[in-house]
Design a protein around this motif. Structure first.
Motif, PDB file in Angstrom:
ATOM      1  N   GLU B  79       0.853  -1.186   0.000  1.00 26.10           N
ATOM      2  CA  GLU B  79       0.000   0.000   0.000  1.00 26.10           C
ATOM      3  C   GLU B  79       0.884   1.228   0.000  1.00 26.10           C
ATOM      4  N   SER B  80       0.558   2.174  -0.865  1.00 25.21           N
ATOM      5  CA  SER B  80       1.384   3.382  -0.861  1.00 25.21           C
ATOM      6  C   SER B  80       0.568   4.635  -1.130  1.00 25.21           C
ATOM      7  N   ASP B  81       1.146   5.774  -0.742  1.00 22.38           N
ATOM      8  CA  ASP B  81       0.554   7.071  -1.061  1.00 22.38           C
ATOM      9  C   ASP B  81       0.773   7.311  -2.554  1.00 22.38           C
ATOM     10  N   ALA B  82      -0.100   8.123  -3.142  1.00 17.75           N
ATOM     11  CA  ALA B  82       0.043   8.362  -4.575  1.00 17.75           C
ATOM     12  C   ALA B  82      -0.413   9.774  -4.904  1.00 17.75           C
ATOM     13  N   LEU B  83      -0.125  10.186  -6.124  1.00 17.29           N
ATOM     14  CA  LEU B  83      -0.541  11.495  -6.611  1.00 17.29           C
ATOM     15  C   LEU B  83      -1.699  11.306  -7.594  1.00 17.29           C
ATOM     16  N   PRO B  84      -2.515  12.361  -7.795  1.00 20.37           N
ATOM     17  CA  PRO B  84      -3.686  12.198  -8.672  1.00 20.37           C
ATOM     18  C   PRO B  84      -3.350  11.642 -10.058  1.00 20.37           C
ATOM     19  N   ASN B  85      -2.204  12.039 -10.610  1.00 17.20           N
ATOM     20  CA  ASN B  85      -1.887  11.529 -11.953  1.00 17.20           C
ATOM     21  C   ASN B  85      -0.720  10.539 -11.945  1.00 17.20           C
ATOM     22  N   LYS B  86      -0.422  10.018 -10.751  1.00 16.49           N
ATOM     23  CA  LYS B  86       0.625   8.986 -10.642  1.00 16.49           C
ATOM     24  C   LYS B  86       0.165   7.988  -9.591  1.00 16.49           C
ATOM     25  N   LEU B  87      -0.632   7.022 -10.058  1.00 17.20           N
ATOM     26  CA  LEU B  87      -1.246   6.070  -9.126  1.00 17.20           C
ATOM     27  C   LEU B  87      -0.516   4.728  -9.157  1.00 17.20           C
ATOM     28  N   THR B  88       0.735   4.771  -9.562  1.00 14.27           N
ATOM     29  CA  THR B  88       1.523   3.542  -9.648  1.00 14.27           C
ATOM     30  C   THR B  88       2.042   3.165  -8.251  1.00 14.27           C
ATOM     31  N   CYS B  89       2.484   1.907  -8.146  1.00 18.42           N
ATOM     32  CA  CYS B  89       2.964   1.409  -6.850  1.00 18.42           C
ATOM     33  C   CYS B  89       4.324   2.031  -6.512  1.00 18.42           C
ATOM     34  N   GLN B  90       4.446   2.578  -5.300  1.00 16.43           N
ATOM     35  CA  GLN B  90       5.711   3.185  -4.877  1.00 16.43           C
ATOM     36  C   GLN B  90       6.747   2.100  -4.558  1.00 16.43           C
ATOM     37  N   GLN B  91       6.263   0.900  -4.298  1.00 16.19           N
ATOM     38  CA  GLN B  91       7.132  -0.186  -3.888  1.00 16.19           C
ATOM     39  C   GLN B  91       7.804  -0.840  -5.100  1.00 16.19           C
ATOM     40  N   CYS B  92       6.974  -1.359  -6.037  1.00 15.07           N
ATOM     41  CA  CYS B  92       7.547  -2.118  -7.162  1.00 15.07           C
ATOM     42  C   CYS B  92       7.396  -1.385  -8.490  1.00 15.07           C
ATOM     43  N   GLY B  93       6.662  -0.271  -8.491  1.00 17.00           N
ATOM     44  CA  GLY B  93       6.576   0.528  -9.712  1.00 17.00           C
ATOM     45  C   GLY B  93       5.496   0.093 -10.682  1.00 17.00           C
ATOM     46  N   ASP B  94       4.803  -1.018 -10.393  1.00 14.31           N
ATOM     47  CA  ASP B  94       3.783  -1.495 -11.320  1.00 14.31           C
ATOM     48  C   ASP B  94       2.598  -0.528 -11.372  1.00 14.31           C
ATOM     49  N   TRP B  95       1.980  -0.412 -12.561  1.00 12.51           N
ATOM     50  CA  TRP B  95       0.839   0.516 -12.691  1.00 12.51           C
ATOM     51  C   TRP B  95      -0.479  -0.142 -12.322  1.00 12.51           C
ATOM     52  N   ARG B  96      -0.494  -1.440 -12.197  1.00 11.26           N
ATOM     53  CA  ARG B  96      -1.770  -2.113 -11.908  1.00 11.26           C
ATOM     54  C   ARG B  96      -2.069  -2.059 -10.416  1.00 11.26           C
ATOM     55  N   THR B  97      -2.721  -0.978 -10.024  1.00 14.27           N
ATOM     56  CA  THR B  97      -3.040  -0.781  -8.614  1.00 14.27           C
ATOM     57  C   THR B  97      -4.535  -0.547  -8.453  1.00 14.27           C
ATOM     58  N   THR B  98      -4.993  -0.657  -7.231  1.00 13.68           N
ATOM     59  CA  THR B  98      -6.388  -0.368  -6.921  1.00 13.68           C
ATOM     60  C   THR B  98      -6.426   0.809  -5.951  1.00 13.68           C
ATOM     61  N   LEU B  99      -7.265   1.757  -6.257  1.00 16.94           N
ATOM     62  CA  LEU B  99      -7.397   2.921  -5.384  1.00 16.94           C
ATOM     63  C   LEU B  99      -8.146   2.505  -4.117  1.00 16.94           C
ATOM     64  N   ILE B 100      -7.537   2.727  -2.952  1.00 14.41           N
ATOM     65  CA  ILE B 100      -8.247   2.368  -1.714  1.00 14.41           C
ATOM     66  C   ILE B 100      -8.712   3.605  -0.954  1.00 14.41           C
ATOM     67  N   SER B 101      -8.226   4.756  -1.338  1.00 13.44           N
ATOM     68  CA  SER B 101      -8.723   6.014  -0.755  1.00 13.44           C
ATOM     69  C   SER B 101      -8.347   7.153  -1.690  1.00 13.44           C
TER      70      SER B 101
END
Lengths: 273, 124
Positions: B79-101
């Motif tokens: 789980e990581s913090d993200a920016l409105p136009n950068k919702l990729t994973c901060q950990q592994c860099g993958d773009w396939r993420t789910t918005l949880i908040s």
């Protein structure tokens, strides 16, 4: 999100409502009421109602969104010419003023209802609900809703559509998904329109547009299309056909609850909270 | 500028709850808002006096809790913090993420003053 199972509580807001959280305290003599409803509760309720209407008649509803002038109406005209034989199409047009777009559609012999929003920058579920009173859904397979040209406001309002398509025209530049993430995140398909202009406006890179889209965690397919020379048209038709088939298959597996009989009398839609 | 429309929808809900609970006044309205809701907080605040004029919530405090953007990676689970136009994973860099908040636009709670009542009556 629903109002019953607690899924309105997200990682973002759970700390506020836990004991000791900001929403727990109140001064004496006052009553604190926890609500947890979307601010657009009423709109969302009507949107769901619209969706049930579409479903009752096995009609797929597609919401088209883009900037003004990205080619939504031209796409519809080309789609009618390509698919109009085998597919019964109706169009709901949203603009601030004029019947121009509806007239363009009607010239192709297709039913078009124009909603003039006045100064409103988006369509909402109530406007679609009113438009549906002038549309006998049993006569159609698909209803295209052409939203007001605007990359901001339409994104927040559910209309009762099944899928969203966002058009990004080549002259607009390939970084629109990064600039308008809220809109592009809602898209089930992103269409790069006016792609006949790519050789001239060669600073638009479709791959870059796609990368910006993946950056906002969207897995929406991207189709490059020209309504003018019909390049990419097959991919679009294939996608639309697929959506119709998937919707029908879904409704076969999940039949609508009967008992929601609907001779459309006008009830007061004020939600009971 | 859809904030006025959203604010009017908010007022309808607030009035209906106040009415149901027999409240004479709404003293505070708390909203949870994520950056991906597509609502400009300042514009919503500007719209509020217009939408609330003449209602039971005319003088209410409008409290807007700005909620963070968080994603969960579909690949590595982080789980990581993200920016409105950068919702990729901060950990592994993958773009396939789910918005949880971060896309909430929610009426969280109200504080009401009851008619003919001065004693405390707190309901959660």
């Amino acid at each position: 999100m629903c109002d019953t199972c607690g899924c309105n509580i997200t990682h973002g807001n759970e700390s506020l409502i836990k004991p000791g959280g900001k929403l727990e305290k109140t001064e004496s003599g006052r009553e604190a009421v926890t609500v947890l409803h979307s601010l657009l509760h009423e709109n969302d309720h009507t949107a769901q109602h619209n969706r049930e209407h579409f479903d009752q008649h096995n009609v797929l509803a597609i919401n088209l969104m883009s900037s003004p002038g990205a080619g939504k109406t031209a796409l519809l005209e080309a789609t009618i010419q390509q698919m109009g034989e085998g597919l019964r199409i109706a169009v709901i047009e949203g603009d601030l003023e004029t019947e121009n777009d509806a007239e363009r559609i009607r010239k192709h012999g297709v039913k078009a209802i124009q909603i003039a929003t006045g100064s409103a920058c988006h369509l909402d579920a109530h406007m679609i609900h009113d438009a549906l009173h002038n549309l006998d859904l049993s006569e159609y397979d698909i209803v295209f809703i052409e939203n007001v040209g605007n990359l901001v406001c339409p994104a927040s309002f559910d209309l009762g559509q099944h899928v969203n398509v966002a058009l990004l025209s080549v002259p607009e530049g390939d970084d629109k998904p990064a600039k308008y993430p809220v809109m592009f995140r809602t898209a089930d398909l992103v269409m790069i329109s006016k792609c006949d202009l790519l050789p001239i406006l060669d600073d638009f890179d479709p791959e870059r547009a796609k990368k910006y889209l993946r950056d906002i965690a969207s897995d929406a397919p991207v189709i490059a299309l020209s309504s003018k020379n019909l390049a990419g048209m097959n991919n679009w038709i294939e996608w639309v056909t697929q959506q119709i088939e998937q919707r029908i298959a879904y409704l076969e597996e999940n039949p609508l609850q009967t008992g929601h009989h609907h001779h459309h009398t006008h009830h007061d839609d004020n939600a009971v909270l | 500028m859809h904030e006025l429309a959203i604010c009017q929808s908010l007022m309808e809900q607030v009035e209906s709850i106040a009415d149901e609970r027999d409240a004479s006044r709404v003293t505070s309205i708390t909203i949870g808002m994520g950056p991906l809701a597509g609502v400009e907080v300042q514009l919503l605040k500007n719209a509020y006096p217009i939408a609330s004029a003449g209602t039971v919530a005319e003088d209410a405090d409008l409290v807007i809790e700005q909620l963070p953007i968080k994603v969960r990676c579909n690949q590595c689970g982080a789980e990581s913090d993200a920016l409105p136009n950068k919702l990729t994973c901060q950990q592994c860099g993958d773009w396939r993420t789910t918005l949880i908040s971060g896309d909430e636009m929610m009426l969280m709670s109200l504080e009401l003053e009851k008619k003919n009542e001065s004693a405390s009556d707190v309901v959660h």
